[in-house]
Scaffold this motif. Structure first.
Motif, mmCIF file in Angstrom:
data_model
loop_
_atom_site.group_PDB
_atom_site.id
_atom_site.type_symbol
_atom_site.label_atom_id
_atom_site.label_comp_id
_atom_site.label_asym_id
_atom_site.label_seq_id
_atom_site.Cartn_x
_atom_site.Cartn_y
_atom_site.Cartn_z
ATOM 1 N N GLU A 350 113.567 51.397 19.714
ATOM 2 C CA GLU A 350 112.372 50.923 19.206
ATOM 3 C C GLU A 350 111.356 51.078 19.747
ATOM 4 N N GLU A 351 111.200 52.703 20.470
ATOM 5 C CA GLU A 351 109.832 53.018 19.914
ATOM 6 C C GLU A 351 109.247 54.102 19.009
ATOM 7 N N ILE A 352 110.835 54.501 18.797
ATOM 8 C CA ILE A 352 110.851 55.500 17.141
ATOM 9 C C ILE A 352 110.748 54.207 16.377
ATOM 10 N N ALA A 353 110.555 53.141 16.147
ATOM 11 C CA ALA A 353 110.572 52.781 14.795
ATOM 12 C C ALA A 353 109.529 52.194 14.595
ATOM 13 N N HIS A 354 108.787 51.052 15.992
ATOM 14 C CA HIS A 354 107.586 50.517 15.804
ATOM 15 C C HIS A 354 106.639 52.149 15.020
ATOM 16 N N ALA A 355 106.503 53.054 16.232
ATOM 17 C CA ALA A 355 105.959 53.820 15.244
ATOM 18 C C ALA A 355 105.976 54.400 14.245
ATOM 19 N N GLU A 356 107.266 54.268 13.868
ATOM 20 C CA GLU A 356 106.851 54.512 12.207
ATOM 21 C C GLU A 356 106.442 54.160 11.196
ATOM 22 N N GLU A 357 106.650 52.336 11.579
ATOM 23 C CA GLU A 357 106.275 50.918 10.798
ATOM 24 C C GLU A 357 104.655 51.039 11.023
ATOM 25 N N GLU A 358 104.128 51.130 11.663
ATOM 26 C CA GLU A 358 102.841 51.649 12.283
ATOM 27 C C GLU A 358 102.235 52.737 11.320
ATOM 28 N N GLY A 359 102.779 53.513 10.648
ATOM 29 C CA GLY A 359 102.301 54.724 10.162
ATOM 30 C C GLY A 359 102.263 55.929 10.387
ATOM 31 N N ILE A 360 103.100 56.190 11.337
ATOM 32 C CA ILE A 360 103.169 57.763 12.227
ATOM 33 C C ILE A 360 104.228 58.206 11.480
ATOM 34 N N THR A 361 103.980 59.483 10.611
ATOM 35 C CA THR A 361 105.162 60.628 10.251
ATOM 36 C C THR A 361 106.115 61.013 11.419
ATOM 37 N N ILE A 362 107.169 61.756 11.369
ATOM 38 C CA ILE A 362 107.679 62.243 12.170
ATOM 39 C C ILE A 362 108.083 63.543 11.644
ATOM 40 N N HIS A 363 108.444 64.526 12.267
ATOM 41 C CA HIS A 363 108.549 66.188 11.312
ATOM 42 C C HIS A 363 109.300 66.483 12.032
ATOM 43 N N PHE A 364 110.620 66.490 11.881
ATOM 44 C CA PHE A 364 111.924 66.860 12.390
ATOM 45 C C PHE A 364 111.980 68.337 11.970
ATOM 46 N N LEU A 365 112.589 69.116 12.787
ATOM 47 C CA LEU A 365 112.930 70.669 13.186
ATOM 48 C C LEU A 365 111.713 71.738 12.415
ATOM 49 N N ARG A 366 110.244 71.460 13.385
ATOM 50 C CA ARG A 366 109.951 72.137 13.865
ATOM 51 C C ARG A 366 109.052 72.611 14.990
ATOM 52 N N THR A 367 108.553 73.158 14.701
ATOM 53 C CA THR A 367 108.123 73.934 16.282
ATOM 54 C C THR A 367 106.826 74.614 16.208
ATOM 55 N N PRO A 368 105.750 74.244 16.948
ATOM 56 C CA PRO A 368 104.448 75.205 17.084
ATOM 57 C C PRO A 368 104.999 76.451 17.404
ATOM 58 N N LEU A 369 104.296 77.802 16.281
ATOM 59 C CA LEU A 369 104.252 78.981 16.682
ATOM 60 C C LEU A 369 102.786 79.111 17.551
ATOM 61 N N GLN A 370 101.904 78.711 16.860
ATOM 62 C CA GLN A 370 100.413 78.986 17.031
ATOM 63 C C GLN A 370 99.931 77.753 16.800
ATOM 64 N N ILE A 371 98.531 77.644 17.542
ATOM 65 C CA ILE A 371 97.369 76.691 17.704
ATOM 66 C C ILE A 371 95.857 77.279 17.151
ATOM 67 N N ILE A 372 95.699 76.895 16.131
ATOM 68 C CA ILE A 372 95.208 78.270 15.230
ATOM 69 C C ILE A 372 93.808 76.958 15.112
ATOM 70 N N GLY A 373 92.398 77.997 15.230
ATOM 71 C CA GLY A 373 91.098 77.318 15.864
ATOM 72 C C GLY A 373 90.181 77.699 14.516
ATOM 73 N N THR A 374 89.181 77.031 15.217
ATOM 74 C CA THR A 374 87.896 77.167 14.137
ATOM 75 C C THR A 374 86.896 78.309 14.985
ATOM 76 N N ASP A 375 85.858 78.850 14.128
ATOM 77 C CA ASP A 375 85.234 79.949 15.007
ATOM 78 C C ASP A 375 84.439 79.675 15.971
ATOM 79 N N HIS A 376 84.305 78.040 16.462
ATOM 80 C CA HIS A 376 84.002 77.480 17.159
ATOM 81 C C HIS A 376 84.294 77.315 17.866
ATOM 82 N N GLY A 377 85.755 77.928 18.355
ATOM 83 C CA GLY A 377 86.633 77.824 19.283
ATOM 84 C C GLY A 377 87.731 75.652 18.878
ATOM 85 N N ARG A 378 87.751 75.446 18.173
ATOM 86 C CA ARG A 378 87.745 74.050 18.127
ATOM 87 C C ARG A 378 89.325 73.880 17.164
#
Ligand SMILES: Cc1cc2nc3c(=O)[nH]c(=O)nc-3n(C[C@H](O)[C@H](O)[C@H](O)COP(=O)(O)OP(=O)(O)OC[C@H]3O[C@@H](n4cnc5c(N)ncnc54)[C@H](O)[C@@H]3O)c2cc1C
Length: 490
Positions: A350-378
């Protein structure tokens, strides 16, 4: 619809039993919800609750099975057929009395329990109709009667009727550390057994995850407050802003109280341990949800919140869904990154369905390798590894394995990590005699007794992040064991 309820009610009043085949024809009543377009602009509750008419109709679908398989699948053993039978007769207060005999938080459980994996998965109606979605809406009916009692104080003879304060006093004192569902259940049951109960809570508001984790649009805080009020009528004293292990030690409590219950939960978030996790714009779902729910960030509260344009949430459980849906309500474009497929997602369907109805996209079969930042550390984005499902692991779920050389860049300005939590370590570290396992979970026996006599524990602090009802089930067990031990050593 009116006619159907009327004819069933009249027949029931005449003492006529309504055949199973007829009951199975009553249509399942869907939960009315706010439409997605409007609800993403507000924190108000998504599920609107049954009307009396809908609740009566849904109750008529229950066959009242004598074997009650649903009860066996409820961790606190609510007498489900009996309370539903009361709704069939429009006796809502009596229905609530039956529920509160074993469940001190019905309005909460009716909203957040994963009934589809518990009582409802054993429902004979769902099985007979060969569709689990057509099981009787037990949670919705539980919510209906709890809400009905709150909304009809005039129908309740005294201020709070369903479970009165105990007349007897045992002369024993119980300290409960932590005011989540485990602690609140122990407090309710011990108070009803006649013990003097004091709950110590580190945060300014009691309720644990119910207060600071689960968002308003799934569990309004006025519902939590009303359930807490019921508890106070049993005589339970709640002391907030009191961190046990710092404000008072466990040894100090042991000098004043005859028994202690530790229900300190699992609030230690797990991280990815990848490069870039220290960038500005990366936070745990715990931190994000606490800021918004408890400290009212984004709604005039006293903590700042960065208004993200693109948020990625890492994880596939209820916590990930909650964080994503909060971010959506704060006007972000939201993406969930999950390493397996939809079929393996631990969040409620039910929560997954509600999230998708609200316009949230789920990307399956992916995992982060690293988080990339700006020169200002964001944060400026994520490097994602594509995955496929390999062989099943020890949990029976197929493990994700990397697709060699398949990586993508995903631009975002905020990363919320929702990978689960370990038990809060602080208290256990201050008590050397308290045995814990390698994850910091408190070790207990079958009666929830820890390695220290008359010190009990339960809920997420014992088994790691799980569910409200599991924490409550262990709370009930601990309370029964406390009372039993008091009786054995008066
Ligand atoms: C975002 C989110 C969504 C969830 N959604 C669901 C759901 O939909 N359905 C469901 O069944 N479960 C859900 N869960 C899980 C569920 O909320 C937990 O399993 C449950 O709350 C555990 O109860 P508990 O009493 O063990 O601990 P908690 O609810 O964590 O409460 C522990 C309390 O102890 C306090 N505390 C900690 N240390 C100390 C100390 N030293 N001194 C004093 N107080 C202390 C904490 O401040 C906290 O208030 C969700 C969890 C999260 C985080």
């Amino acid at each position: 619809m009116d006619q159907l309820v009327l004819s069933f009610a009249q027949r029931a009043a005449r003492g006529e039993s309504i055949p199973v085949q007829e009951r199975l024809k009553v249509p399942a009543q869907p939960m009315p919800v706010q439409d997605p377009e409007s609800r993403i602009h507000t924190m108000s509750e998504v599920a609107l609750g049954y009307s009396e008419q809908e609740a009566r109709l849904e109750s008529l679908r229950c066959l009242g099975c004598p074997t009650a398989p649903c009860v066996a699948h409820c961790p606190v053993a609510v007498d489900i057929p009996r309370f539903i039978a009361q709704i069939q007769r429009a006796r809502y207060r009596e229905a609530l009395q039956i529920i509160t005999q074993t469940n001190a938080l019905p309005a909460i459980c009716g909203r957040v329990c994963p009934q589809e994996k518990q009582c409802q998965c054993a429902c004979t109606v769902g099985i007979a109709l060969k569709d689990p979605a057509h099981a009787v809406g037990i949670g919705r009916l539980e919510r209906f009667v709890a809400d009905w009692e709150r909304e009809h104080p005039e129908a309740v003879p005294e201020q709070r009727a369903p479970c009165e304060k105990s007349e007897k006093t045992s002369g024993k004192k119980v300290a409960v550390i932590g005011s989540g569902p485990a602690g609140l259940t122990v407090a309710a049951d011990c108070a009803r057994a006649g013990h003097a109960v004091t709950v110590f809570e580190a945060l300014p508001y009691p309720g644990g995850v119910l207060q600071y984790g689960i968002p308003e649009f799934r569990l309004p805080k006025q519902i939590v407050d009303a359930e807490l009020e019921r508890l106070r009528t049993y005589g339970v004293v709640i002391k907030t802003d009191t961190l046990i292990g710092r404000t008072f030690t466990v040894a100090e409590l042991q000098r004043t109280f005859d028994a202690l219950f530790i229900g300190t939960g699992a609030g230690l978030p797990q991280f990815l341990n990848i490069a870039g996790e220290d960038l500005v714009g990366v936070c745990s779902a715990n931190e994000y949800l606490t800021r918004v729910n408890l400290m009212k960030a984004g709604r005039g509260g006293d903590t700042p919140l960065f208004y993200s344009k693109v948020v990625t949430v890492i994880g596939g459980g209820n916590v990930a869904m909650d964080a994503a849906r909060v971010a959506r309500r704060l006007r972000a474009d939201v993406h969930i990154i999950y390493r397996r497929t939809r079929a393996e997602m631990p969040a409620r369907a039910e929560e997954i369905a509600h999230a998708e109805e609200e316009g949230i996209t789920i990307h399956f079969l992916r995992t982060p390798l690293q988080i990339i930042g700006t020169d200002h550390g964001r944060v400026s984005g994520l490097q994602l590894q594509r995955l496929r499902l390999g062989a099943a692991d020890s949990s029976g779920r197929r493990s994700p394995v990397p697709e060699s050389g398949q990586t993508d860049f995903f631009a975002c300005d905020t990363v919320i990590v929702a990978l689960g939590n370990h038990p809060n370590p602080l208290l256990a570290r201050t008590v050397s005699a308290l045995n814990t396992d390698s994850r910091g979970a408190i070790i207990v026996d079958q009666d929830q007794v820890t390695s220290i006599p008359f010190v009990f524990a339960g809920g997420d602090s014992v088994h790691g992040a799980a569910t409200v009802i599991l924490a409550m089930g262990e709370g009930r067990k601990a309370a029964a064991a406390i009372t039993q031990r008091f009786a054995a050593s008066p």
